[in-house]
Design an enzyme around this catalytic site. Structure first.
Site: not given
Length: 183
Positions: A62, A72, A132, A168
């Site tokens: 991603h 991130k 995150y 996905d």
């Protein structure tokens, strides 16, 4: 905090210092001042929390395209994951290279994945939680994925038949994606 470079120099492993005694522990899991001392100056604006029910779940690869790409700072707060960062910057000397790290509640490591990199993870046990920070807000129109088993990336996932979401499973290959990262 101990901050180390990986084989992709922009991707860093961060290990906070824990002060433990009979009551438990204390740590600074994030310190803008300490990160700035290591030239990490992202201003994080959003915290995200992921829960995965089953061992063998893959999320990724991603990323969020420019102009709202995201750095991130990620950690596993419950369980254990195989975490991957892949360089998607087309003119980078490390383009299409990836690095992996095991993140767990036990080892307490974090990974800093800069803008221009894709991110994926594989759960290595049931009931994993990941938290995150990102330095840009989520923008659905720029949200992207690349096929987790893309042949150009050749990521060595420690699984043959993972659990993947429909999104996905339908993700394009890197070659067919509209990733727009450059150096």
């Amino acid at each position: 905090m101990k901050i180390t470079k990986t084989t992709l120099p922009e991707v860093k492993i961060i290990e906070p210092t824990y002060f433990e005694d009979y009551r438990g522990y204390y740590t600074e899991s994030y310190s803008a001042r300490t990160l700035a001392e290591h030239n990490i100056t992202s201003t994080f604006v959003q915290d995200n929390h992921i829960f995965n029910l089953k061992d063998g779940t893959i999320r990724g690869i991603h990323f969020q395209n420019n102009p709202k790409s995201q750095t991130k700072l990620l950690r596993c707060t419950k369980g254990i994951i195989f975490d991957v960062a892949v360089d998607l910057r087309k003119n980078s000397p490390t383009y299409k290279q990836w690095v992996s790290v095991i993140l767990s509640a036990e080892n307490r490591k974090q990974i800093l994945i800069p803008s221009g990199f894709g991110h994926g993870l594989l759960t290595l046990c049931d009931n994993c939680e990941i938290m995150y920070k990102v330095d840009n807000f989520y923008e659905p129109t720029l949200d992207r994925a690349i096929k987790w088993d893309d042949l150009d990336l050749n990521i060595k996932w420690p699984i043959k038949e993972p659990i993947v979401s429909p999104k996905d499973a339908a993700a394009p290959s890197l070659q067919d994606s509209d990733v727009n990262f450059t150096l």
